[in-house]
Design an enzyme around this catalytic site. Structure first.
Site, PDB file in Angstrom:
ATOM      1  N   GLY A  72      -0.011   1.160  13.515  1.00  0.00           N
ATOM      2  CA  GLY A  72      -0.917   0.341  14.723  1.00  0.00           C
ATOM      3  C   GLY A  72      -0.448  -0.996  15.038  1.00  0.00           C
ATOM      4  CB  THR A  73       0.243  -3.709  12.865  1.00  0.00           C
ATOM      5  OG1 THR A  73      -1.142  -3.718  11.905  1.00  0.00           O
ATOM      6  CG2 THR A  73       0.800  -5.285  12.835  1.00  0.00           C
ATOM      7  CG  ASN A 152     -11.445  -2.584  13.752  1.00  0.00           C
ATOM      8  OD1 ASN A 152     -11.322  -3.242  14.875  1.00  0.00           O
ATOM      9  ND2 ASN A 152     -11.049  -3.497  12.661  1.00  0.00           N
ATOM     10  CD  GLN A 180     -10.821   2.611  12.710  1.00  0.00           C
ATOM     11  OE1 GLN A 180     -11.322   3.681  12.439  1.00  0.00           O
ATOM     12  NE2 GLN A 180     -10.152   1.984  11.864  1.00  0.00           N
ATOM     13  CB  SER A 200      -2.482   3.737  13.042  1.00  0.00           C
ATOM     14  OG  SER A 200      -1.809   3.789  11.485  1.00  0.00           O
ATOM     15  CG  HIS A 202      -2.738   4.329   7.458  1.00  0.00           C
ATOM     16  ND1 HIS A 202      -3.961   3.570   6.800  1.00  0.00           N
ATOM     17  CD2 HIS A 202      -2.552   3.245   8.343  1.00  0.00           C
ATOM     18  CE1 HIS A 202      -3.993   2.186   7.363  1.00  0.00           C
ATOM     19  NE2 HIS A 202      -3.283   1.935   8.198  1.00  0.00           N
ATOM     20  CB  THR A 238      16.858   4.716  10.042  1.00  0.00           C
ATOM     21  OG1 THR A 238      18.327   4.245  10.241  1.00  0.00           O
ATOM     22  CG2 THR A 238      16.872   6.342   9.682  1.00  0.00           C
ATOM     23  CB  CYS A 326      -7.116  -8.409   7.885  1.00  0.00           C
ATOM     24  SG  CYS A 326      -6.586  -6.778   8.806  1.00  0.00           S
TER      25      CYS A 326
HETATM   26  C1  LIG Z   1      -5.899  -0.081  11.088  1.00  0.00           C
HETATM   27  C2  LIG Z   1      -5.873  -0.664  12.638  1.00  0.00           C
HETATM   28  C3  LIG Z   1      -4.790  -1.093  12.966  1.00  0.00           C
HETATM   29  C4  LIG Z   1      -3.623  -1.563  12.431  1.00  0.00           C
HETATM   30  O1  LIG Z   1      -2.853  -0.259  12.084  1.00  0.00           O
HETATM   31  P1  LIG Z   1      -2.101  -0.071  10.826  1.00  0.00           P
HETATM   32  O2  LIG Z   1      -1.143   1.163  10.930  1.00  0.00           O
HETATM   33  O3  LIG Z   1      -2.501  -0.393   9.601  1.00  0.00           O
HETATM   34  O4  LIG Z   1      -0.934  -1.349  11.042  1.00  0.00           O
HETATM   35  C5  LIG Z   1      -4.962  -1.762  14.433  1.00  0.00           C
HETATM   36  N1  LIG Z   1      -5.981  -1.495  15.072  1.00  0.00           N
HETATM   37  C6  LIG Z   1      -7.184  -1.000  14.782  1.00  0.00           C
HETATM   38  C7  LIG Z   1      -8.492  -0.718  15.367  1.00  0.00           C
HETATM   39  C8  LIG Z   1      -7.320  -0.348  13.386  1.00  0.00           C
HETATM   40  O5  LIG Z   1      -8.414   0.132  12.843  1.00  0.00           O
END
Ligand SMILES: *Cc1c(COP(=O)(O)O)cnc(C)c1O
Length: 382
Positions: A72-73, A152, A180, A200, A202, A238, A326
């Site tokens: 996501g980042t 989030n 989210q 994302s 995970h 890759t 974080c």
């Molecule tokens: C977890 C999260 C991210 C970051 O995603 P990662 O895959 O952990 O880098 C970005 N935005 C929101 C709203 C999130 O909850």
């Protein structure tokens, strides 16, 4: 680990067994580089494109509009920095909100240090951005707006359809961080007025380190990673093939179970609130009462400091959070709660419970009783 009650799924989720099963062949037998022209490479390429098709189908997107990222980042950074860079000739003003994830906020701050201007929209006491504030903030030189889909920390769902419709009329590019919302709300990009959308793996029981940016046709971005010509020259490097295959499988599991999950999350939410009400605990629910992601419950236990509560919960093996992963670990106050202007007492006693597929309603009730016991003891001890 087995006795732990884990209520921090907004931080990360366990990998679903079906995801592990789907990934394994791509860590063992099918290890080729999708860019190689030999048989092993072609096999990998096929798997990559099949996964892309599956994820695109899940979110009703054109497969070619998905760019795989490291999460996501990176998707947020690509959208904001890459989107802003590509449009710098047209204008250098960006609009976002005060309650975004740090992946968006810090990307915006980076742009501010590099000749862009950023307006950070306020929110109301439920954590919602107001369309009227956006309308006021838009300028001739506004080239990009980024407002998250669901928050989030407090779960508030933003009015992205209204925001997107307004921006479409003005021809301003709209990005939403849907990390989210994805998996708990039906995120169907063809029906949404968005140009870019981050997801994302995970957060939906897929592996860590993989995500995607949906990028609508004809929306320009400048790559932020330079190298090979992967992802149609938009993201060099890759591909994380096993991760991407796992991500696709995670979306398949969600598609089968979404309804059941959501109804379970609503029951867990109600169960916890019911316990605290019964036990006469002084609490305040943070976030919007209705427009809220069902898996996030943010509550302030009045008179009990966030860090103290979290430490006491940890002692009885309950994992919860203070907001974003974080900011916890540091004693910094949540930027989201601060933006909601709820007052010191609520802001420094907030706890986020976030539900996932392995939680049960009974477990939520048990945890709520433990929370009540701790809250009563700590409030008395003060
Ligand atoms: C977890 C999260 C991210 C970051 O995603 P990662 O895959 O952990 O880098 C970005 N935005 C929101 C709203 C999130 O909850």
């Amino acid at each position: 680990m087995s006795d732990m009650m884990y209520f921090d799924h907004a931080a990360t989720t366990p990998v679903h067994p079906r995801v592990i099963e789907a990934m394994t062949p791509y860590l063992t037998q099918v290890f080729g580089n999708p860019s190689s022209v030999h048989g092993a490479g072609r096999q990998a390429r096929q798997a990559l494109e099949r996964a892309r098709d599956q994820i695109a189908a899940f979110m009703d997107a054109d497969p070619q509009s998905l760019i795989f990222t490291s999460g996501g980042t990176e998707a947020d950074n690509m959208a904001i920095i890459g989107g802003a860079m590509a449009q710098a000739e047209r204008g250098r003003h960006i609009i976002t909100s005060q309650i975004e994830h740090h992946a968006v906020l810090h990307a915006c701050e980076y742009l501010e240090r590099n000749g862009f201007e950023v307006t950070y929209l306020p929110v109301d006491e439920t954590g919602m951005v107001q369309l009227s504030d956006l309308k006021q903030a838009v300028r001739e030189d506004t080239v990009l707006v980024s407002i998250m889909y669901g928050n989030n920390e407090v779960g508030t769902i933003q009015p992205i359809e209204e925001i997107g419709a307004f921006l479409r009329e003005r021809g301003i590019i709209f990005h939403t961080d849907a990390v989210q919302a994805f998996g708990v709300l039906p995120v169907q990009v063809r029906q949404l007025p968005v140009d870019m959308l981050s997801v994302s793996a995970h957060k939906i029981n897929g592996p860590k380190g993989v995500g995607a940016l949906y990028l609508a046709k004809k929306i320009p971005i400048s790559p932020i990673a330079h190298g090979g010509s992967q992802e149609r020259k938009r993201r060099a490097g890759t591909e994380n093939l096993a991760g991407i295959v796992g991500f696709a499988e995670a979306t398949k599991v969600v598609a089968e179970e979404a309804e059941e999950r959501i109804s379970k999350y609503k029951q867990m939410r109600a169960a916890m609130l019911g316990v605290w009400q019964e036990e006469g605990i002084r609490y305040h629910v943070n976030g919007h009462p209705e427009q809220v992601l069902p898996h996030i419950l943010n509550v302030s236990f009045l008179g009990v400091h966030t860090e103290t509560m979290l430490m006491n919960l940890d002692l009885v093996q309950i994992a919860a959070a203070s907001g974003s992963a974080c900011t916890s670990g540091s004693l910094e106050l949540s930027h989201v709660l601060q933006a909601m202007h709820l007052g010191d007492e609520i802001e420094n006693s907030a706890i986020r419970f976030s539900f996932g597929i392995t939680n049960t309603v009974e477990e939520a009730r048990l945890a709520a009783h433990s929370v009540a016991k701790i809250a009563r003891r700590l409030a008395r001890d003060r």
